[in-house]
Enzyme design. Structure first.
Site, PDB file in Angstrom:
ATOM      1  N   GLY A  99       0.794  -1.226   0.000  1.00 34.69           N
ATOM      2  CA  GLY A  99       0.000   0.000   0.000  1.00 34.69           C
ATOM      3  C   GLY A  99       0.821   1.268   0.000  1.00 34.69           C
ATOM      4  O   GLY A  99       0.643   2.141  -0.857  1.00 34.69           O
ATOM      5  N   GLY A 101       3.727   1.718  -0.967  1.00 33.74           N
ATOM      6  CA  GLY A 101       4.662   1.776  -2.084  1.00 33.74           C
ATOM      7  C   GLY A 101       5.660   0.648  -2.098  1.00 33.74           C
ATOM      8  O   GLY A 101       6.017   0.127  -3.152  1.00 33.74           O
ATOM      9  N   GLU A 170      -6.793  -0.832   3.729  1.00 30.76           N
ATOM     10  CA  GLU A 170      -7.052  -2.223   4.102  1.00 30.76           C
ATOM     11  C   GLU A 170      -8.534  -2.554   4.023  1.00 30.76           C
ATOM     12  O   GLU A 170      -8.914  -3.650   3.581  1.00 30.76           O
ATOM     13  CB  GLU A 170      -6.508  -2.462   5.512  1.00 30.76           C
ATOM     14  CG  GLU A 170      -4.991  -2.326   5.590  1.00 30.76           C
ATOM     15  CD  GLU A 170      -4.501  -1.676   6.877  1.00 30.76           C
ATOM     16  OE1 GLU A 170      -3.287  -1.399   6.971  1.00 30.76           O
ATOM     17  OE2 GLU A 170      -5.325  -1.426   7.796  1.00 30.76           O
TER      18      GLU A 170
END
Length: 203
Positions: A99, A101, A170
């Site tokens: 998430g 990177g 998430e």
């Protein structure tokens, strides 16, 4: 009691609204749902294996998806499980999430998959700058806040975010994966009864 119920309903509605907004944001990239369904369907047609990997709560979301992929009749495995087979060809797919990177462990696993000829689908909120995306053969863009960008201007003292840190990303993963499973069921011709029949009975 009524006040508590109202508060719970309001919180649920506001949180779900934030997650829903992730999927309405415009982007020049293809929709992540289409990317995931296409990549998994290609793997299924080639009778390849699907491997999932992520860290922290992202990893938990991917494990939940892996379970449903198995229920769909696919050869699905969590990286690190003692019974996970090798990844070995372009028929195989690694589905990884980074998430913010990149993570050192996620990047390393993606590198191993690529070096063994497998395809790598990276889910990320940072498709242009993330280290993991550079190792991907396909990218699924989830435009949600992660811990890479959750430290903006300090909110008022009495305010606190409903979905802090990487929770929005998430939460979006969970909803996205349910959409993927629904769409794959149609694409693969798997009936609800067939999917249910593969659920474990050792419970």
């Amino acid at each position: 009691m009524a006040s508590s119920a109202t508060s719970m309903t309001t919180l649920a509605s506001e949180m779900c609204s934030q997650i829903s907004s992730v999927f309405s944001r415009t982007s020049s990239r293809p929709p992540v749902l289409d990317v995931m369904v296409d990549e998994i369907a290609i793997t299924a047609t080639a009778k390849g294996r699907i491997f999932v990997h992520g860290v922290g709560r992202e990893g938990l979301m991917l494990k939940a998806l892996c379970m449903r992929l198995a229920h769909l009749g696919l050869s699905a495995h969590c990286v690190g499980d003692v019974n996970a087979p090798p990844i070995s060809s372009s028929s195989d797919l690694l589905l990884a999430s980074a998430g913010p990177g990149g993570f050192s462990t996620v990047d390393a696993i993606c590198g191993v998959a690529r070096s063994n000829g497998a395809r790598v689908l990276v889910l990320t909120a940072q498709p242009d700058s993330g280290s993991a995306a550079k190792l991907a053969t396909a990218i699924g863009y989830i435009p949600a806040q992660t811990m890479a960008d959750d430290e903006g201007p300090a909110p008022p003292e009495e305010s606190r975010p409903l979905l802090p840190m990487g929770s929005l990303y998430e939460g979006a993963m969970f909803v996205l994966f349910e959409m993927v499973v629904f769409r794959l069921g149609e694409v693969l011709g798997e009936s609800p009864a067939a999917v249910r029949s593969r659920h474990t009975n050792l419970e």
